[in-house]
Design an enzyme around this catalytic site. Sequence first.
Site, PDB file in Angstrom:
ATOM      1  N   TYR A 278       4.714   0.978  -6.179  1.00 28.50           N
ATOM      2  CA  TYR A 278       5.407   2.063  -5.154  1.00 28.50           C
ATOM      3  C   TYR A 278       5.403   1.367  -3.707  1.00 28.50           C
ATOM      4  CZ  TYR A 278       6.986   6.095  -2.663  1.00 28.50           C
ATOM      5  OH  TYR A 278       7.797   6.913  -1.686  1.00 28.50           O
ATOM      6  N   CYS A 279       6.376   1.369  -3.362  1.00 27.31           N
ATOM      7  CA  CYS A 279       6.484   0.621  -1.766  1.00 27.31           C
ATOM      8  C   CYS A 279       6.851   1.885  -0.948  1.00 27.31           C
ATOM      9  CB  CYS A 279       7.647  -0.515  -1.640  1.00 27.31           C
ATOM     10  SG  CYS A 279       7.873  -1.275  -0.203  1.00 27.31           S
ATOM     11  N   ILE A 280       5.775   1.933  -0.108  1.00 24.49           N
ATOM     12  CA  ILE A 280       5.865   2.816   0.972  1.00 24.49           C
ATOM     13  C   ILE A 280       6.630   2.686   2.165  1.00 24.49           C
ATOM     14  CG2 ILE A 280       3.954   1.934   2.464  1.00 24.49           C
ATOM     15  CD1 ILE A 280       3.220   4.994   2.651  1.00 24.49           C
TER      16      ILE A 280
ATOM     17  N   GLY B  44      10.136   3.219   0.209  1.00 22.02           N
ATOM     18  CA  GLY B  44      10.169   4.948  -0.272  1.00 22.02           C
ATOM     19  C   GLY B  44      10.477   5.009  -1.557  1.00 22.02           C
TER      20      GLY B  44
END
Length: 400
Positions: free
Chosen positions: A141-143, A146
């Site tokens: 999950y790429c913060i 998003g």
Amino acid sequence: MVLDSPLFKNHLLQQIVPILIIIGLGYLDFACGYALGYKEIYRHDSKRIAVTLWCLLGISNFNTLLYWALVFIIGPGKAPSFPPLNIYNEPENDELIPLPDLFFCDESGYPYYCSHSKSIKIERSFFSKHVGYNVLKFDHYCIWIGYPLGQANYLVFIKYMFWFLSYFIIILVFTAMYTRASISRGEIDHNFIVLLFMSGFWIIMITTLSIAHYRYICFNMTTLDDLALGQSKRYNHWKSRGGVDSSVRPPTRIETGRRFVNVKKGDMRYIVEYNVQERPFDMGIKKNWMNLILNGNRNHGKSDDWYSYLRLRLAFFVLIVPYIDIPLCFRSRRDGTLKINDNEAVRSKPDELLRQYEYYSDVVNDKFREFINRKIDDGDCYPPRYLGKQETSVSSEDVQ
């Protein structure tokens, strides 16, 4: 790399960070386009260079936002919901998937099951609470974006990083060229300081992240694979010190690196243990890159003749040139609806289930198959525990 700190797993923070990134990009566009492009370059140096800056900034900005949006539009790739495997070989049961010759399992030989989706879990799929389904070849999950990354949107993520990096390189180059001229007139625009700092910071961040993911592509790894490898090394090192050595930080989780595969050989089935370092899905650098770009990020489905050097050059052309990869990404996107062929005269329901299961699953490489055969031949295996006692004599046939 992936920020695995609990802070970055906070749901509120995950929603806020992409918004802050958008706001920051808006400010950088103003600072670079107006403070640098107009006030410094256009008014004091060259109108043509200013226009060149605006064009380059606009192209990189547009492509960054486009590929960012495509990460959401294409999605990470939804794994179908599969019924259980027919591990007990129940006759005439059309609701179960016939056992494949090889599948990944737990220590007892049972296939992995996802309680969230109530489905048999394909290797390297992972349930993401952000999308509510099992993601095929889940990466992370790429913060900053998003959104989760998986099999379907991984290529557009690579393109996104390329254009995001280009954006900051353009800012850094032009700001560095004209900062001295601004100082020579008696003062420096404070926007220049922010431009230099932010572009330098993000160039380091994105370059580091890009190198890591290029390495993952070369070995057909995911971020989760790399995390498991690192965690197993730390845990085993800590355990080798007796688990009491104060000089070695205790691991955050127990990760031994042990994995298991359920294999058919002859008329028997065996459980073979391997380590995460084996990289069973690595098809070689050439095939891995071609599979990502031209084969929907799948590691099977093509013959050896398909992996030609001409097609390799085409793959890197698609990687470098914007937009032409977009139709490929949409074509490779697969929804998670399991469609069963109702024409029993052509294909029975169990056969169709097995075909779908194998289509969505990754295959293992020849080196890993040889590794499995060797361990079985050496007797370094055991029968599935759900079958009870089974003869452990080894057939001379190879794993299918």
